[in-house]
Scaffold this motif. Structure first.
Motif, short mmCIF file in Angstrom:
data_model
loop_
_atom_site.label_atom_id
_atom_site.label_comp_id
_atom_site.label_asym_id
_atom_site.label_seq_id
_atom_site.Cartn_x
_atom_site.Cartn_y
_atom_site.Cartn_z
N PRO A 124 0.79 -1.23 0.00
CA PRO A 124 0.00 0.00 0.00
C PRO A 124 0.83 1.29 0.00
CG PRO A 124 -0.11 -1.09 2.13
CD PRO A 124 0.62 -2.01 1.20
N ASP A 125 2.11 1.20 0.34
CA ASP A 125 2.97 2.40 0.34
C ASP A 125 3.72 2.58 -0.97
OD1 ASP A 125 2.20 2.94 2.96
OD2 ASP A 125 3.80 1.69 3.79
N ALA A 126 3.34 1.85 -2.00
CA ALA A 126 4.03 1.91 -3.29
C ALA A 126 3.97 3.32 -3.87
CB ALA A 126 3.40 0.93 -4.27
N LEU A 127 5.00 3.66 -4.63
CA LEU A 127 5.07 4.98 -5.25
C LEU A 127 4.35 5.04 -6.60
CD1 LEU A 127 8.78 5.87 -4.50
CD2 LEU A 127 6.72 6.56 -3.24
N LEU A 187 1.86 -1.21 -8.05
CA LEU A 187 2.45 -2.13 -9.02
C LEU A 187 3.80 -1.62 -9.49
CD1 LEU A 187 -0.75 -2.57 -11.20
CD2 LEU A 187 0.24 -4.35 -9.75
N GLU A 188 4.65 -2.55 -9.90
CA GLU A 188 5.90 -2.19 -10.55
C GLU A 188 5.60 -1.51 -11.88
OE1 GLU A 188 9.02 -2.41 -9.66
OE2 GLU A 188 8.76 -3.53 -7.79
N PRO A 189 6.48 -0.65 -12.37
CA PRO A 189 6.27 -0.06 -13.68
C PRO A 189 6.15 -1.15 -14.75
CG PRO A 189 8.00 1.10 -12.52
CD PRO A 189 7.67 -0.12 -11.71
N GLY A 190 5.30 -0.92 -15.73
CA GLY A 190 5.11 -1.87 -16.81
C GLY A 190 3.73 -1.79 -17.41
N SER A 191 3.43 -2.71 -18.31
CA SER A 191 2.14 -2.77 -18.99
C SER A 191 1.24 -3.79 -18.30
CB SER A 191 2.32 -3.17 -20.46
OG SER A 191 3.04 -2.18 -21.15
N TYR A 192 -0.01 -3.40 -18.10
CA TYR A 192 -0.99 -4.26 -17.45
C TYR A 192 -2.31 -4.20 -18.21
CZ TYR A 192 2.33 -4.11 -13.64
OH TYR A 192 3.48 -4.22 -12.90
N VAL A 193 -3.14 -5.21 -17.99
CA VAL A 193 -4.49 -5.23 -18.53
C VAL A 193 -5.44 -5.39 -17.37
CG1 VAL A 193 -6.14 -6.45 -20.01
CG2 VAL A 193 -3.76 -6.19 -20.74
N LEU A 194 -6.42 -4.47 -17.29
CA LEU A 194 -7.49 -4.60 -16.30
C LEU A 194 -8.60 -5.41 -16.94
CD1 LEU A 194 -7.70 -0.97 -14.86
CD2 LEU A 194 -6.33 -2.91 -14.06
N HIS A 195 -9.00 -6.48 -16.28
CA HIS A 195 -10.04 -7.36 -16.79
C HIS A 195 -11.19 -7.35 -15.78
CE1 HIS A 195 -11.93 -10.70 -18.87
NE2 HIS A 195 -12.05 -11.30 -17.70
N VAL A 251 1.92 1.61 -16.36
CA VAL A 251 2.34 2.17 -15.08
C VAL A 251 3.76 2.70 -15.24
CG1 VAL A 251 2.89 1.66 -12.67
CG2 VAL A 251 0.84 0.67 -13.73
N ARG A 252 3.95 3.96 -14.91
CA ARG A 252 5.26 4.61 -15.00
C ARG A 252 5.84 4.79 -13.60
NH1 ARG A 252 4.84 5.04 -19.99
NH2 ARG A 252 3.65 6.33 -21.35
N PRO A 253 7.15 4.86 -13.49
CA PRO A 253 7.78 5.01 -12.17
C PRO A 253 7.33 6.28 -11.44
CG PRO A 253 9.43 4.49 -13.85
CD PRO A 253 8.15 4.77 -14.57
N GLY A 254 7.00 6.12 -10.17
CA GLY A 254 6.72 7.26 -9.31
C GLY A 254 5.36 7.91 -9.42
N VAL A 255 4.46 7.37 -10.24
CA VAL A 255 3.12 7.96 -10.37
C VAL A 255 2.06 6.86 -10.43
CG1 VAL A 255 3.87 10.07 -11.54
CG2 VAL A 255 3.23 8.09 -12.88
#
Length: 119
Positions: A18-21, A77-85, A102-106
């Motif tokens: 929950p504390d992810a950036l 989540l870690e930066p990267g590409s995801y699909v919401l299903h 998902v981009r770093p820090g946002v």
């Protein structure tokens, strides 16, 4: 209100606490709620509590989240590409998959729209 469901699968290294950036945050809406909306009688989409699988680029489930009664959710989540299903009804309400980067820090903001079928 963001609810994180259990059942992290193949992509557990992508799931952060929950504390992810960075990650995905959003709102789930249900609509249309009326057959015809008019200026003097608007009929806005309503918040909707739903389950959403978060999948990695290869299609593996990273985690599953549930939006709150206010329709909101958040997952680190870690930066990267995801699909919401989104988990659709049978046959309605129905929502389409959505690709999210998902981009770093946002946190990437999304709206997941469920169709009621009302026309």
């Amino acid at each position: 209100t963001a609810l994180l469901g259990g059942a992290a699968c193949s992509g557990t290294s992508a799931l952060l606490g929950p504390d992810a950036l960075q990650g995905i945050e959003g709102v789930v809406l249900l609509g249309p709620m009326c057959p015809v909306a008019q200026p003097d009688n608007p009929c806005p989409d309503q918040p909707y509590q739903a389950w959403i699988d978060v999948r990695d680029a290869g299609g593996g489930r990273v985690t599953r989240v549930q939006s709150g009664t206010d329709g909101r959710f958040r997952v680190g989540l870690e930066p990267g590409s995801y699909v919401l299903h989104p988990e659709s009804g049978n046959p309605l309400p129905r929502a389409s998959d959505q690709q999210v980067e998902v981009r770093p820090g946002v946190y990437t903001s999304v709206t997941v729209s469920f169709d009621t079928g009302i026309r």
